[in-house]
Design a protein around this motif. Structure first.
Motif, PDB file in Angstrom:
ATOM      1  N   ASP C  92     -33.473  -6.711 -27.140  1.00 37.57           N
ATOM      2  CA  ASP C  92     -34.771  -6.458 -27.785  1.00 37.57           C
ATOM      3  C   ASP C  92     -34.865  -5.047 -28.350  1.00 37.57           C
ATOM      4  N   SER C  93     -34.215  -4.100 -27.703  1.00 36.49           N
ATOM      5  CA  SER C  93     -34.337  -2.715 -28.163  1.00 36.49           C
ATOM      6  C   SER C  93     -33.165  -2.304 -29.053  1.00 36.49           C
ATOM      7  N   MET C  94     -32.369  -3.281 -29.489  1.00 38.02           N
ATOM      8  CA  MET C  94     -31.189  -2.934 -30.298  1.00 38.02           C
ATOM      9  C   MET C  94     -31.125  -3.718 -31.597  1.00 38.02           C
ATOM     10  N   VAL C  95     -32.251  -4.247 -32.052  1.00 32.97           N
ATOM     11  CA  VAL C  95     -32.249  -5.010 -33.306  1.00 32.97           C
ATOM     12  C   VAL C  95     -31.734  -4.131 -34.442  1.00 32.97           C
ATOM     13  N   GLY C  96     -30.751  -4.626 -35.151  1.00 41.34           N
ATOM     14  CA  GLY C  96     -30.265  -3.900 -36.321  1.00 41.34           C
ATOM     15  C   GLY C  96     -29.282  -2.793 -35.985  1.00 41.34           C
ATOM     16  N   LYS C 102     -24.528  -0.041 -30.691  1.00 41.42           N
ATOM     17  CA  LYS C 102     -24.757  -0.796 -29.460  1.00 41.42           C
ATOM     18  C   LYS C 102     -23.864  -0.292 -28.338  1.00 41.42           C
ATOM     19  N   VAL C 103     -22.580  -0.148 -28.650  1.00 40.63           N
ATOM     20  CA  VAL C 103     -21.643   0.315 -27.625  1.00 40.63           C
ATOM     21  C   VAL C 103     -22.085   1.676 -27.097  1.00 40.63           C
ATOM     22  N   ALA C 104     -22.514   2.541 -28.003  1.00 44.94           N
ATOM     23  CA  ALA C 104     -22.935   3.883 -27.586  1.00 44.94           C
ATOM     24  C   ALA C 104     -24.156   3.807 -26.676  1.00 44.94           C
ATOM     25  N   ALA C 105     -25.137   2.984 -27.079  1.00 45.18           N
ATOM     26  CA  ALA C 105     -26.365   2.863 -26.288  1.00 45.18           C
ATOM     27  C   ALA C 105     -26.056   2.325 -24.892  1.00 45.18           C
ATOM     28  N   ARG C 128     -26.493 -12.390 -26.499  1.00 40.21           N
ATOM     29  CA  ARG C 128     -27.186 -11.768 -27.626  1.00 40.21           C
ATOM     30  C   ARG C 128     -26.689 -10.324 -27.823  1.00 40.21           C
ATOM     31  N   LEU C 129     -26.384  -9.651 -26.717  1.00 42.37           N
ATOM     32  CA  LEU C 129     -25.823  -8.292 -26.830  1.00 42.37           C
ATOM     33  C   LEU C 129     -24.520  -8.292 -27.620  1.00 42.37           C
ATOM     34  N   ILE C 130     -23.734  -9.375 -27.467  1.00 41.87           N
ATOM     35  CA  ILE C 130     -22.452  -9.415 -28.186  1.00 41.87           C
ATOM     36  C   ILE C 130     -22.580 -10.172 -29.509  1.00 41.87           C
ATOM     37  N   ASP C 131     -23.808 -10.419 -29.947  1.00 47.40           N
ATOM     38  CA  ASP C 131     -24.039 -11.096 -31.233  1.00 47.40           C
ATOM     39  C   ASP C 131     -23.343 -12.443 -31.312  1.00 47.40           C
ATOM     40  N   TRP C 132     -23.377 -13.186 -30.240  1.00 45.12           N
ATOM     41  CA  TRP C 132     -22.701 -14.486 -30.201  1.00 45.12           C
ATOM     42  C   TRP C 132     -23.390 -15.513 -31.088  1.00 45.12           C
ATOM     43  N   THR C 133     -22.601 -16.248 -31.886  1.00 41.46           N
ATOM     44  CA  THR C 133     -23.097 -17.457 -32.537  1.00 41.46           C
ATOM     45  C   THR C 133     -22.041 -18.540 -32.410  1.00 41.46           C
ATOM     46  N   PRO C 134     -22.459 -19.759 -32.026  1.00 43.79           N
ATOM     47  CA  PRO C 134     -21.468 -20.818 -31.843  1.00 43.79           C
ATOM     48  C   PRO C 134     -20.735 -21.175 -33.135  1.00 43.79           C
ATOM     49  N   MET C 135     -21.390 -21.007 -34.276  1.00 42.89           N
ATOM     50  CA  MET C 135     -20.748 -21.378 -35.544  1.00 42.89           C
ATOM     51  C   MET C 135     -19.622 -20.386 -35.849  1.00 42.89           C
TER      52      MET C 135
END
Ligand SMILES: Nc1ncnc2c1ncn2[C@@H]1O[C@H](COP(=O)(O)OP(=O)(O)OP(=O)(O)O)[C@@H](O)[C@H]1O
Ligand SMILES: Nc1ncnc2c1ncn2[C@@H]1O[C@H](COP(=O)(O)OP(=O)(O)OP(=O)(O)O)[C@@H](O)[C@H]1O
Ligand SMILES: Nc1ncnc2c1ncn2[C@@H]1O[C@H](COP(=O)(O)OP(=O)(O)OP(=O)(O)O)[C@@H](O)[C@H]1O
Ligand SMILES: Nc1ncnc2c1ncn2[C@@H]1O[C@H](COP(=O)(O)OP(=O)(O)OP(=O)(O)O)[C@@H](O)[C@H]1O
Ligand SMILES: Nc1ncnc2c1ncn2[C@@H]1O[C@H](COP(=O)(O)OP(=O)(O)OP(=O)(O)O)[C@@H](O)[C@H]1O
Ligand SMILES: Nc1ncnc2c1ncn2[C@@H]1O[C@H](COP(=O)(O)OP(=O)(O)OP(=O)(O)O)[C@@H](O)[C@H]1O
Ligand SMILES: [Mg+2]
Ligand SMILES: [Mg+2]
Ligand SMILES: [Mg+2]
Ligand SMILES: [Mg+2]
Ligand SMILES: [Mg+2]
Ligand SMILES: [Mg+2]
Lengths: 296, 296, 296, 296, 296, 296
Positions: C92-96, C102-105, C128-135
């Motif tokens: 939630d606090s890392m959108v965009g 992300k790694v730094a945060a 969600r942290l790793i930006d996972w999408t099944p496609m």
């Protein structure tokens, strides 16, 4: 005596003492002959580097399932060499590095080692250094290529180098081009005998009395699971995978048909022991539950 | 005499003497007629470049399993040419280079060579130069394309160039577009006869007496494995792969049905010999163990 | 008493109080024994970190279908620890954020935790942290690798850390390399008994009278769907997936053969209840319609 | 006479004389009628551009196996046009260029050509310009797209342009979108008749006497291999691949069933001839060996 | 009355009035009960956000084949809410944005909405926002991940938000990770009854007389195609796809076996009507031709 | 009269006169009724944009095999509109543009068009604008997404826009997401009747006499190939591909079973005619050869 030397190594120029001790925090428990064999093989390689002029570069791979103690054993061998240059290359100190930063950091350690007449470098957890993930078989080819070259590049005249690498993904290493890279390979097995298990339990003093400990071992035996006590030690320096079949390299979970075969890394075992310690009134049952959850 | 010249080459303008000697550190052991044939073929190509005005560019590929001595042989041929420009392009000096840095470094060596009337460039370990990994068949297309063009680009008027490339991944080379690139290809085989093995053992003086050495060879014979002593030398300049089948180019491990066929690169053999030397009381048995671990 | 402590935690240095309360906005409803078991297991792990010197790092994964309350439970356990350092790492606090941001945060939170003697970090929603999408099975390998290392890296001497991670994509975690990462795993199940459902309805006071509520439960029973009231609680700390089969981890939709099995996350249930509340004259029928639309 | 003009072209504004001569270093040997036909077809296209106002843009593809002389023939046709603007676009001068640098360089040549009333551009070795590699079918789409547009873009009013492209990967060209791109296609075949072979041997004066040469030809015939002397010339401007089957476009190696069919590019043949020349005492046998190594 | 309110909404702080009206340019024609049901469901959700404190975030997906009026309906519901903050997130205003620019723009709208006590955001055409293309299943994972988080992130205390998303690629949404994301889903169907078709024709006054219009409808009936007049309205808030099968979500073209089933989006129908209007003397036949070309 | 107007359009504000004329350099030859039908359909769409307020955006796709005259016809329709804003978006003017430069250039033309009350934009050769290549199905998704949005985005109030797109890869367009994008589609067929062929030959005055021309047509007939003279014109505005099967959209080469079916684009035919003209003494035979080479 080499094995005893592990406990009394002295600081030296170019040695990252602290880092190395950090990874052997819980010491080495000699729960099986194989542990001593690995340390002795390591010592032989150390001596080869120290004495043979024809092989200024010697490399060895410590491989085995997760948590079997590869890092601790590699660091121990390195420390015991008492070489003037001893360094640990570990993913722990490279979180968030870019590919090129990783390559630079790794390359620097090797370049530094060339300044010492005798050096040992522990390259820990190759699969993590190359950012390996099984999904899509992704990894950093830049880091991989750097390792492939550095592992084969001879040090300059008059310099000698021992490389100790560790990995729990040995089959992957072959697939990405590491076959023929190492002079020697040492398999680090999980604990698979009740005798070794009991040895560890005694060393860490989980139970208040020897009887309690023996009871729990008996209970495990009674519960139907057999360890592999009779199996002879299978470790020899340089014997390759084709001769000695590793027991399910890919993890600790393939024991469907013999459901109660003991297969547990020393690291996981120590973790379970501490969990069990949380419920002092019920240590034994708690430990059994945890071990059986692991398929023991 | 060309073969003797290998030992007594003199420094020359534009020659990277040290680098070249580094890769032939352990010398050339003439363990088989094929070694001399490769060196003689190399000499013929050197002469062609020196004399023929119609072929100002000649290229040759030394290929064979890992550790068979490709780099050492290529460097030897280059040194013996005594051309005013002799350079080694090796992945060893490009660790951590970006694709474009690699291309620039490689291109520069070629550009420099065009300033000398006679040049030889050793392009070592093509698969590593292009960052090849079998997993996902990844490689640097930029470096590949540069090599493809540079290997075919004629030097300017009045300049002549010999390119000696090495690779242990010849099948891959075809797959990525290297077929038809080289004027000539030379196969560098592993040691596969007991006679050659014994020759090496004698040269490196592993055993204190001839008898000890002969005993171990007999023991190997007795253990049931046959080398290929009767096979005639199969090397001719320019004879292509279709005529002479290489023995399992893709490694040294495909000998399942004839489990005791000897197949070992000289580099690995020398490494094993040094390991065996570590246990002086038991050299012979140690060596046998190591050789058999390799599928011998 | 630990469970009561949830309501009365005090602010502390390094604790992100507000963020944590935000994710438990609707409180914890004790609709089933499993809820208490999870909280008790959490407490045991908190105590292990507080007391055991041999395991300075302990990690646990809360996993289960979407909306079953993983985040709320993880945050509750963290708050109840009253450790001086409690932080939430949430998408939630890392959108965009870019991968490296992300790694730094994430890395920063871990580095900060090493300054406190006792710390707990909630790593929420790994997929969600790793930006996972099944496609195409896409994800950020950089974030993944950082997590893999950080979850295994021991805090410096004298520091202790509890990691509470959550995920509704546990099978994926194994596929991308997370097996053997956690010391313990806790399954957070959806609501699957009418008794639990009725408990929630009572707590949120959807109906004006107890009779109304009981009528709707009876109607659901009459409509033919059975909850799993008789199933014993299946949660134990450290018991792994091989022993206890999770009911269809991959979502709430696989109930084709037993069409009226109740399977609903507490989050979704609370949302439906509010929808039903919009039509006061018809609350019961509205709720039934919504629940049955979900396959109940 | 056009064919003779090849030898006596004069320098002109915008003509890269030197580059062009470089690629025809060994001249054109008229070993077969097909050579003359290609040159004549080229001349017709040159005339069309010079005279027809309705087709200000004409493009032709010279294609055939590696080393058959495509570049030399293309350059010869261009030189003979005596147009005020003649340029060679070749991968040789773009080693290490980035995609966008390549596109810029190529685009600039076309833009320059639009300043001359009559221009010819030789676009050599399309597969190399687009960084083609069969492994993974990789190539530079940026360069490809630029070529596709430039090959179809009409020059501004009053300007006329002939594009001569070459490729040894014609099937690939279709696969990547080049079908329908060229107004005309000319197939450049390898040498496949003993008569043509003898013609070349005579021209380059490999043997000291005619008898020696004839002997070797006879020996080849005796060795059982037949050339295709009786086959009529198969070249016509604009006749497409569907009519006349090319002999194994993908290389010179597919002659398994008729093992002694002659199939050799003029470039390779000239290279072999020079190799054979190195052993003056044994020229004939050396040449035979080399030719048969090629599957002749 | 809510439905009437659509025509008389007043400007408000933070409302992008013009943008919203732009997408409802041709008004809402109430050709079927389903249109009113969708608007009523939308109103209920608006009320839930306005009144329920337990669900400060409510999200709904309007989905259906291309051109069925999703955007117009979504905008209408948003406008009718009269919330102080109403914004449209549309690909139309992001042409040529980079991934990160899109994420920033989208995130900003959400951040702005958190400043208003009551907000509604229309997220139009998700598949276009994420740059979806079926070929190679490409899309912007960065935008996707931002949407996934933003659609689930609760507004700060005291703020309430309604999200109305639209998509004509609902099956894709599941495949990329959107299942379980929305609190509610509303299916927007194409026109599939002759009655609805006639209703539209009357509203837009295509024909000069009622008789003409009725004749054309009869002709269509006679031509053999049946609409689905008897099918009951299938729309309920929150009823999921498993219950009510959508008629061929993936486009309007799969009607091979029943060739004359009417299936046309209101947008396409209005476009055809205008085309037909171009030939005033022949409106009816023209319209029939266009409708039948669409597989009617 | 619209058709005549093609020759006498007047310059206008915002019209790129020269560019448009450039692509119709060889005029429009009315060799078949279908040519007039396409122009008439284009005129109808122009009128719809001019007059209908309900459809401020109308789009049409001209598609057909390579070289059938799509660009020339599209430009002609645009020119004849005499709208104050007429622009051509063509890959010819974007060689070497980056993805974002292309998107910017395209977007700017659309933005400019919104300033004129009536505009027409010809978007030529979509597959080239998106850098399409069949190998690996690569293309610029950024350009694709921009086109998808721009083709559907309504101009601001009071502005009207006609979009005329061309493509020879219509099946690809569907695969990448262009179905449902265009209001109308027009198929531009190749020449497939001897009558049309003869018409073109007469117009371009290839032969000195009518007899010569008729003789060659007879000869073609005699050679066994039939054109499709009897086939009625198959073009109607808005009739979709499902109704009328296009003859092998993917090129002109699939006529194996009926080897002598005439299928040739007007562009290629004009090119062949000019080639044939080069050999004045033999025009007829030359043309026949060229036509038959194309599979006629
Ligand atoms: N005989 C032993 N061999 C190795 N480690 C031991 C032994 N006895 C005790 N240990 C302790 O067990 C732990 C082994 O953990 P270590 O990190 O070395 O395992 P690992 O195989 O490297 O794990 P991973 O696969 O996660 O990298 C260390 O804390 C070490 O101190
Ligand atoms: N006959 C020989 N041919 C080649 N090398 C020899 C020979 N005799 C001894 N050597 C020594 O053996 C080693 C061969 O190693 P070298 O690096 O050349 O092998 P390689 O085939 O290039 O290995 P790799 O496949 O790893 O590149 C060198 O140290 C060289 O001095
Ligand atoms: N017993 C309970 N356990 C967990 N949450 C509960 C419980 N009772 C009520 N809740 C409320 O239910 C909601 C659970 O939502 P939460 O976000 O924690 O679920 P989640 O499993 O993390 O969802 P997601 O899979 O979307 O991440 C919270 O608002 C919480 O206050
Ligand atoms: N008849 C001929 N046609 C072409 N080249 C000839 C002929 N006779 C002699 N040559 C010489 O043969 C060589 C042909 O090489 P060239 O580079 O043109 O071949 P290529 O087909 O372009 O090779 P590649 O496939 O590697 O690009 C040149 O040196 C040229 O001078
Ligand atoms: N009942 C209706 N529902 C929706 N739109 C209607 C209705 N009646 C008329 N319209 C008009 O029809 C058009 C519907 O187009 P809209 O862009 O909303 O469709 P869409 O489903 O969003 O299309 P796309 O799939 O292309 O995004 C609008 O111009 C709207 O004014
Ligand atoms: N009836 C006709 N229709 C179209 N073009 C014609 C016609 N008669 C003659 N021409 C001429 O034929 C040529 C057609 O070429 P054009 O570039 O328009 O074809 P195209 O289909 O766009 O080709 P491509 O598929 O390569 O884009 C132009 O030079 C045009 O002047
Ligand atoms: Mg380790
Ligand atoms: Mg080598
Ligand atoms: Mg959660
Ligand atoms: Mg060439
Ligand atoms: Mg829409
Ligand atoms: Mg065109």
């Amino acid at each position: 005596d080499f094995l005893n030397a592990l406990e009394e190594v002295h600081p030296a120029f170019g040695v990252s003492e602290e880092e190395l001790q950090q990874v052997v925090q819980n010491g080495i428990i000699h729960f099986d002959a194989v542990v001593d064999e690995i340390l002795r093989s390591g010592k032989l390689l150390v001596e080869q580097v120290r004495t043979s002029t024809r092989t200024p570069l010697v490399s060895v791979l410590l491989h085995g399932p997760p948590g079997t103690g590869k890092t601790a054993l590699g660091a121990s061998i390195a420390q015991a060499s008492e070489f003037p240059f001893i360094k640990l290359i570990s993913p722990d100190s490279m979180v968030g590095y870019s590919e090129s930063q990783k390559v630079a950091a790794i390359t620097k350690v090797f370049a530094d080692s060339y300044k010492s007449p005798l050096s040992v470098i522990v390259v820990d957890n190759i699969e993590r250094l190359i950012d390996w993930t099984p999904m899509g078989a992704r990894f950093s080819n830049a880091v991989l290529q750097a390792l492939l070259v550095l592992f084969g590049r001879r040090p300059p005249k008059g310099r000698r180098l021992l490389i100790i690498a560790t990995s729990s993904q040995r089959p992957i290493l072959s697939d990405i081009g590491f076959s023929e890279t190492f002079d020697s390979e040492l398999y680090v097995p999980p604990i698979s005998s009740l005798r070794a298990l009991e040895y560890v339990l005694r060393e860490v003093e989980l139970f208040r009395s020897n009887d309690e400990r023996r009871d729990i071992i008996k209970e495990l035996q009674y519960a139907g699971f057999k360890g592999q006590d009779g199996v002879p030690s299978n470790l020899q320096v340089g014997i390759k995978r084709d001769i000695i079949k590793e027991p399910q390299d890919a993890g600790l979970e393939g024991q469907d048909d013999m459901p109660l075969k003991l297969q547990i890394g020393i690291k996981k075992l120590l973790s379970m022991i501490e969990m069990a310690r949380q419920e002092p009134e019920n240590v034994g049952q708690r430990l059994m539950g945890l071990l059986m959850g692991l398929g023991m």
